[in-house]
Design a protein around this motif. Structure first.
Motif, PDB file in Angstrom:
ATOM      1  N   ARG A 283     -30.665 -11.864  20.713  1.00 19.72           N
ATOM      2  CA  ARG A 283     -29.701 -10.770  20.780  1.00 19.72           C
ATOM      3  C   ARG A 283     -28.815 -10.737  19.548  1.00 19.72           C
ATOM      4  O   ARG A 283     -28.489  -9.651  19.026  1.00 19.72           O
ATOM      5  N   SER A 284     -28.386 -11.890  19.088  1.00 15.59           N
ATOM      6  CA  SER A 284     -27.498 -11.924  17.914  1.00 15.59           C
ATOM      7  C   SER A 284     -28.213 -11.385  16.688  1.00 15.59           C
ATOM      8  O   SER A 284     -27.608 -10.753  15.829  1.00 15.59           O
ATOM      9  N   GLY A 285     -29.524 -11.608  16.631  1.00 11.92           N
ATOM     10  CA  GLY A 285     -30.281 -11.097  15.484  1.00 11.92           C
ATOM     11  C   GLY A 285     -30.514  -9.608  15.557  1.00 11.92           C
ATOM     12  O   GLY A 285     -30.784  -8.965  14.538  1.00 11.92           O
ATOM     13  N   LEU A 286     -30.466  -9.038  16.759  1.00 14.39           N
ATOM     14  CA  LEU A 286     -30.695  -7.611  16.926  1.00 14.39           C
ATOM     15  C   LEU A 286     -29.409  -6.807  16.846  1.00 14.39           C
ATOM     16  O   LEU A 286     -29.435  -5.630  16.464  1.00 14.39           O
ATOM     17  N   ALA A 287     -28.294  -7.415  17.239  1.00 12.81           N
ATOM     18  CA  ALA A 287     -27.019  -6.688  17.298  1.00 12.81           C
ATOM     19  C   ALA A 287     -26.619  -6.202  15.919  1.00 12.81           C
ATOM     20  O   ALA A 287     -26.699  -6.938  14.925  1.00 12.81           O
ATOM     21  N   GLY A 288     -26.200  -4.943  15.856  1.00 12.53           N
ATOM     22  CA  GLY A 288     -25.733  -4.349  14.599  1.00 12.53           C
ATOM     23  C   GLY A 288     -26.837  -3.813  13.721  1.00 12.53           C
ATOM     24  O   GLY A 288     -26.558  -3.145  12.706  1.00 12.53           O
ATOM     25  N   GLY A 289     -28.090  -4.049  14.065  1.00 12.94           N
ATOM     26  CA  GLY A 289     -29.197  -3.552  13.231  1.00 12.94           C
ATOM     27  C   GLY A 289     -29.607  -2.130  13.607  1.00 12.94           C
ATOM     28  O   GLY A 289     -29.396  -1.684  14.721  1.00 12.94           O
ATOM     29  N   ALA A 290     -30.198  -1.446  12.642  1.00 17.97           N
ATOM     30  CA  ALA A 290     -30.707  -0.080  12.900  1.00 17.97           C
ATOM     31  C   ALA A 290     -32.101  -0.173  13.525  1.00 17.97           C
ATOM     32  O   ALA A 290     -32.886  -1.069  13.213  1.00 17.97           O
ATOM     33  N   GLU A 291     -32.395   0.819  14.388  1.00 19.61           N
ATOM     34  CA  GLU A 291     -33.671   0.768  15.124  1.00 19.61           C
ATOM     35  C   GLU A 291     -34.849   0.795  14.174  1.00 19.61           C
ATOM     36  O   GLU A 291     -35.837   0.072  14.356  1.00 19.61           O
ATOM     37  N   HIS A 292     -34.799   1.610  13.113  1.00 17.33           N
ATOM     38  CA  HIS A 292     -35.944   1.709  12.215  1.00 17.33           C
ATOM     39  C   HIS A 292     -36.165   0.427  11.443  1.00 17.33           C
ATOM     40  O   HIS A 292     -37.248   0.174  10.934  1.00 17.33           O
ATOM     41  N   GLU A 293     -35.063  -0.393  11.357  1.00 16.67           N
ATOM     42  CA  GLU A 293     -35.221  -1.676  10.681  1.00 16.67           C
ATOM     43  C   GLU A 293     -35.800  -2.731  11.628  1.00 16.67           C
ATOM     44  O   GLU A 293     -36.421  -3.688  11.192  1.00 16.67           O
ATOM     45  N   LEU A 294     -35.546  -2.535  12.905  1.00 17.56           N
ATOM     46  CA  LEU A 294     -35.966  -3.533  13.884  1.00 17.56           C
ATOM     47  C   LEU A 294     -37.359  -3.258  14.440  1.00 17.56           C
ATOM     48  O   LEU A 294     -38.135  -4.181  14.714  1.00 17.56           O
ATOM     49  N   VAL A 295     -37.652  -1.982  14.630  1.00 14.61           N
ATOM     50  CA  VAL A 295     -38.929  -1.596  15.261  1.00 14.61           C
ATOM     51  C   VAL A 295     -39.940  -1.232  14.187  1.00 14.61           C
ATOM     52  O   VAL A 295     -39.687  -0.293  13.394  1.00 14.61           O
ATOM     53  N   ALA A 296     -41.024  -1.978  14.124  1.00 13.68           N
ATOM     54  CA  ALA A 296     -42.036  -1.727  13.085  1.00 13.68           C
ATOM     55  C   ALA A 296     -42.678  -0.359  13.294  1.00 13.68           C
ATOM     56  O   ALA A 296     -42.859   0.097  14.426  1.00 13.68           O
ATOM     57  N   GLY A 297     -43.024   0.264  12.162  1.00 14.78           N
ATOM     58  CA  GLY A 297     -43.741   1.533  12.233  1.00 14.78           C
ATOM     59  C   GLY A 297     -42.847   2.728  12.412  1.00 14.78           C
ATOM     60  O   GLY A 297     -43.335   3.817  12.695  1.00 14.78           O
ATOM     61  N   THR A 298     -41.515   2.560  12.275  1.00 20.91           N
ATOM     62  CA  THR A 298     -40.609   3.703  12.427  1.00 20.91           C
ATOM     63  C   THR A 298     -39.875   3.949  11.127  1.00 20.91           C
ATOM     64  O   THR A 298     -39.749   3.054  10.279  1.00 20.91           O
ATOM     65  N   GLN A 299     -39.355   5.151  10.976  1.00 14.18           N
ATOM     66  CA  GLN A 299     -38.615   5.554   9.785  1.00 14.18           C
ATOM     67  C   GLN A 299     -37.253   6.082  10.210  1.00 14.18           C
ATOM     68  O   GLN A 299     -37.085   6.616  11.321  1.00 14.18           O
ATOM     69  N   ALA A 300     -36.301   5.989   9.339  1.00 16.13           N
ATOM     70  CA  ALA A 300     -34.913   6.370   9.655  1.00 16.13           C
ATOM     71  C   ALA A 300     -34.817   7.834  10.025  1.00 16.13           C
ATOM     72  O   ALA A 300     -34.143   8.207  10.999  1.00 16.13           O
ATOM     73  N   GLU A 301     -35.480   8.725   9.229  1.00 12.52           N
ATOM     74  CA  GLU A 301     -35.409  10.147   9.503  1.00 12.52           C
ATOM     75  C   GLU A 301     -36.015  10.459  10.867  1.00 12.52           C
ATOM     76  O   GLU A 301     -35.480  11.292  11.633  1.00 12.52           O
ATOM     77  N   GLN A 302     -37.119   9.811  11.183  1.00  9.25           N
ATOM     78  CA  GLN A 302     -37.780  10.039  12.457  1.00  9.25           C
ATOM     79  C   GLN A 302     -36.895   9.606  13.607  1.00  9.25           C
ATOM     80  O   GLN A 302     -36.721  10.323  14.609  1.00  9.25           O
ATOM     81  N   ILE A 303     -36.251   8.421  13.484  1.00 14.91           N
ATOM     82  CA  ILE A 303     -35.376   7.901  14.522  1.00 14.91           C
ATOM     83  C   ILE A 303     -34.160   8.799  14.681  1.00 14.91           C
ATOM     84  O   ILE A 303     -33.724   9.137  15.797  1.00 14.91           O
ATOM     85  N   ALA A 304     -33.596   9.204  13.577  1.00 16.03           N
ATOM     86  CA  ALA A 304     -32.404  10.072  13.641  1.00 16.03           C
ATOM     87  C   ALA A 304     -32.735  11.388  14.317  1.00 16.03           C
ATOM     88  O   ALA A 304     -31.943  11.921  15.100  1.00 16.03           O
ATOM     89  N   SER A 305     -33.929  11.920  14.025  1.00 18.25           N
ATOM     90  CA  SER A 305     -34.342  13.183  14.652  1.00 18.25           C
ATOM     91  C   SER A 305     -34.497  13.008  16.156  1.00 18.25           C
ATOM     92  O   SER A 305     -34.066  13.869  16.938  1.00 18.25           O
ATOM     93  N   PHE A 306     -35.132  11.907  16.582  1.00 18.72           N
ATOM     94  CA  PHE A 306     -35.302  11.657  18.013  1.00 18.72           C
ATOM     95  C   PHE A 306     -33.936  11.494  18.709  1.00 18.72           C
ATOM     96  O   PHE A 306     -33.724  12.015  19.821  1.00 18.72           O
ATOM     97  N   ASP A 307     -33.015  10.740  18.076  1.00 21.05           N
ATOM     98  CA  ASP A 307     -31.702  10.501  18.693  1.00 21.05           C
ATOM     99  C   ASP A 307     -30.947  11.801  18.873  1.00 21.05           C
ATOM    100  O   ASP A 307     -30.361  12.065  19.936  1.00 21.05           O
ATOM    101  N   ALA A 308     -30.950  12.616  17.859  1.00 21.62           N
ATOM    102  CA  ALA A 308     -30.240  13.902  17.939  1.00 21.62           C
ATOM    103  C   ALA A 308     -30.847  14.774  19.029  1.00 21.62           C
ATOM    104  O   ALA A 308     -30.126  15.443  19.788  1.00 21.62           O
TER     105      ALA A 308
END
Length: 833
Positions: free
Chosen positions: A58-83
């Motif tokens: 948990r300490s290693g995951l806290a504060g990290g961005a999803e696209h950095e933690l989950v392989a195969g994802t991109q920031a723009e894609q994650i941001a689009s899904f969240d919105a």
């Protein structure tokens, strides 16, 4: 207070460590990975499943961005899904994530919680793989259905069609937009509709399966046969039909083939029942599955009795085992067979049939049984039996003297050969020639009938005077012969000669006085196979001549030292060698007259010898000498050339006949000699007739048969001469297809008084007609003899009644002045000289 603590506090409204532990335990108990993100997209919480998925605590995951933690994802894609999730309230999307176990597929759901987002990962890798397999199977099934001869369909209880595949439309010709079974009924053949509706109503009422064949009209107007099979699916517990499922199959080819087979079978049955033969068919085990009406009518069996193996009951008991064995053997080897046996007729009698069977094989060679037929051959068998009896009778007559029943000259020769062949060491064979003394006086004073009685009595006395191992024969006229075998000494033969003379010299009691008859005997001895019958008989003849010279009523043993006859023969041989070069030999011709029109059909070439200082030498004197001296080959070749050259000048309708000696067949030059004579003369081969005697056919190697076949191949005609005098004449007619048979003059001489001779003439004439061979009689000297020949259907006649042998100029004149058609009268004047 941290952001996660603040969120937890707002959610559960309970501060403190207890609430925090419960919060964490709650999310860790969720089996799916869960991430909680703040408004900036940073992970503020991850449950245990998420830590395991992402490989961090948990300490290693806290504060990290999803696209950095989950392989195969991109920031723009994650941001689009969240919105999109914040706007719509929730959103789900599939996502592939590489991991230690390979690429995995997840359904990622995003749900807003105030200004936060809860991200949940549901793994669907196995689900998607299962779906792929199912899709492949579905495609495979659809392809199979497209290839399968049947097409599926279904319809509701009220007749609404569904699942109407392209395959069904293609094979039935129904429109692609067909939605109700009424269209199906409308396309159905009117002749099938009524029965199928009844069957369908029964299935609907009982909820039972439906299976029927019917015809549907195709787009081109033609009808095709189909088979429809339908089953019901109950809707609920009350067993009401909810839907019907079925398949339809195009069976037109099968139905057409079945109809054709039925028609073919009907034609076969009609043919088999109307055929004049008895036809049968079996299965692979040999049991009858069909018998024609002819069998039932002939045997009186019923159809049930004849089928299976019951047919064997109609076979004669004596033939039954052999017939069954032949049939079993043929079926075991699967070969054709022919058999003859007797079957019981309806009237209780028996008839002979010939049974012919052939194996039945399919195109691929599969054995399916036998087919065959039985033909009633009773009439043929009876005719064969009659013919065999006639042949046996003729065969016996040919070997025996008609008057006395004793063996004749030719059979006597065979008996001699058997006696010599079976000689033991230190044993010999004696040949005794007998001639009756005073017999001519009997004929002159009492007539031939009494003379015949004397000959018969002499034959009986000779039979009773010899042993069972001895042979008595009548050689002709009043000449008899005896073979005495085996003997140890010449004295035994002398003793037998005395007994024979004494037996014959006894008085004859024939209803009146008969002049005294005696006998003279000549004796010769054979001590091995090297002594031929002709030679020994000649020696005995010489001894007989010596006995007659000694005063008759006595006997003499052959003595070479006193054989002046043999010495004269040697001198004659020397003269004969020179005769051909000196021009002493000539060819005479005796005509053969066709008995239908009286015209000359052929002329027989006869060699004549006019010896300087001795006059004419008869052929029976010099021909045997020529054969003994080895001259017959050259003389025969000369006669062939002379005869062919002369015949080439005659009319085309007249052939020439040339006698061949058996010795001419031994040198290997005969065929070439005949071909040379034909070539040199220009005579058509079919106008040359080559006459042989049965001795030509005695060659055990069949070499002479081959020579005859070569002569036939040249085109020449082959004639059996002196027919009836040899013991195997009938057998020889089977060994070679002769063009003509000439009846020996001995059978003509006593006509028309001799009933036996007339019977033989009739049998030979009939035999010639049956074998398609012309028949000729020799030695015709009287009108009565000619009338007999004509009455029995003989084709040709030859003899002094028409003409004696004539030299070349004389025969040419005879042919040109031949008698008119249909008038067969004796020759007169110069023609008979």
């Amino acid at each position: 207070m941290t952001e996660m603590q603040s969120l937890r506090h707002r959610l559960i409204r309970q501060p403190g460590p207890v609430s925090g532990e419960c919060w964490i335990a709650f999310f860790d108990g969720v089996a799916h990975p869960v991430l909680i993100k703040n408004a900036q997209g940073q992970v503020i919480f991850a449950n245990r499943a998420a830590c395991d998925l992402l490989g961090r605590d948990r300490s290693g995951l806290a504060g990290g961005a999803e696209h950095e933690l989950v392989a195969g994802t991109q920031a723009e894609q994650i941001a689009s899904f969240d919105a999109e999730a914040m706007r719509r309230g929730s959103i789900s999307a599939e996502q592939e994530m590489p991991g230690p176990r390979g690429v995995r597929r997840f359904l990622v759901s995003r749900r807003p919680a105030g200004e936060h987002l809860v991200v949940t990962f549901f793994e669907i890798t196995d689900l998607r793989e299962t779906e792929g397999v199912l899709r492949q199977r579905e495609a495979h099934l659809r392809n199979l259905l497209e290839l399968h001869p049947v097409a599926p369909f279904s319809f509701t209880a009220d007749g609404v069609l569904s699942d109407l595949s392209d395959r069904l439309v293609a094979i039935t010709g129904l429109p692609a937009g067909t939605r109700h079974v009424d269209a199906w009924w409308a396309a159905m053949h009117p002749g099938d509709r009524r029965d199928l509706r009844r069957a369908w109503i029964r299935s609907v009422r009982g909820g039972q399966s439906f299976d029927a064949e019917h015809r549907l009209q195709m787009p081109d107007g033609a009808y095709r046969w189909f088979r429809a099979r339908v089953v019901a699916r109950p809707r609920d517990q009350d067993q009401q039909v909810d839907r019907w499922f079925g398949i339809i199959e195009d069976v037109h080819e099968r139905r057409t083939t079945v109809e054709q087979l039925r028609e073919s079978e009907a034609r076969f049955r009609a043919f088999a029942d109307d055929a004049p033969v008895m036809i049968w068919v079996t299965d692979t085990e040999g049991r009858n599955v069909f018998v024609s009406r002819s069998w039932l009518g002939a045997t009186g069996q019923s159809l049930d009795e004849a089928l299976g193996t019951g047919w064997i009951d109609a076979v004669h008991p004596d033939d039954r085992d052999a017939t069954a064995a032949i049939t079993r053997d043929a079926m075991r080897r699967r070969i054709a067979y022919t058999n003859e046996f007797r079957i019981r007729r309806k009237d209780g009698g028996w008839c002979w049939v010939i049974d012919v069977g052939h194996p039945r094989l399919l195109a691929d060679g599969t054995f399916i049984g036998y087919i065959g037929c039985c033909v009633d051959i009773s009439a043929r068998r009876q005719a064969e039996d009659d013919r065999v009896m006639a042949q046996l009778q003729v065969f016996h007559m040919a070997r025996h003297d008609m008057l006395t029943g004793l063996p004749n000259r030719h059979y006597f020769g065979d008996c001699y050969q058997e006696a010599v062949a079976s000689l033991a060491p230190e044993r010999s064979v004696a040949v005794l020639m007998l001639d009756l003394d005073g017999f001519k006086t009997v004929n002159d004073t009492r007539g031939h009938p009494v003379g015949d009685q004397v000959l018969c009595e002499v034959a009986n006395r000779l039979r009773t005077s010899v042993r069972s191992t001895d042979t008595v024969a009548r050689l002709g006229g009043d000449e008899f012969a005896v073979i005495q075998t085996p003997i140890r000494s010449e004295q035994e033969a002398c003793d037998l000669a005395r007994r024979l003379i004494a037996a014959i010299s006894k008085p004859f009691d024939l209803e009146g006085a008969v002049p005294e008859v005696g006998a003279s005997v000549g004796i010769a001895f054979a001590r091995g196979r090297g002594d031929s019958a002709e030679e020994i008989m000649r020696y005995a003849d010489v001894a007989l001549y010596a006995a007659k010279q000694a005063g008759r009523g006595t006997f003499r043993v052959f003595d070479e030292a006193t054989d002046t006859h043999l010495q004269s023969r040697q001198k004659m041989k020397a003269a004969l060698r020179a005769a051909l070069g000196l021009g002493e030999l000539s060819v005479f011709y005796q005509p053969l007259i066709g008995l239908r029109d009286g015209q000359v059909t052929a002329c027989e070439a006869l060699m004549r010898w006019h010896r300087k200082g001795a006059g004419w030498i008869t052929p029976d004197q010099f021909i045997p000498l020529a054969e003994e001296a080895g001259l017959i080959g050259d003389m025969g070749d000369w006669v062939l050339h002379e005869a062919c050259a002369q015949a080439a000048r005659w009319p085309d309708s007249v052939s020439v006949a040339v006698n061949l000696s058996p010795l001419q067949f031994h040198g290997g030059a005969l065929v070439d000699q005949v071909a040379s004579a034909l070539r040199a003369s220009g005579l058509p081969p079919e106008r040359l007739q080559l006459e042989i005697t049965e001795s030509v056919l005695l060659d055990p190697t069949d070499r002479n048969i081959g020579v005859l076949q070569d002569l036939r191949a040249l085109g020449a005609k082959i004639v059996m001469d002196d027919f009836g005098t040899g013991y195997s004449s009938l057998g020889y007619l089977r060994s070679f297809p002769f063009d003509k048979i000439k009846v020996d003059r001995s059978f003509i001489r006593d006509l028309p008084d001799a009933r036996e001779a007339l019977a033989i003439l009739k049998a030979v004439a009939g035999l010639g007609r049956s074998l398609d061979m012309r028949t000729t009689v020799e030695g015709v000297e009287t009108q009565a003899q000619l009338d007999c020949a004509i009455a029995e259907g003989v084709d040709e006649a030859q003899g002094y009644f028409f003409s004696r042998p004539l030299p070349a100029p004389g025969i040419a004149s005879f042919i040109s002045g031949c008698l008119p058609k249909r008038r067969i009268q004796p020759a007169t004047g110069d023609a008979a000289t």
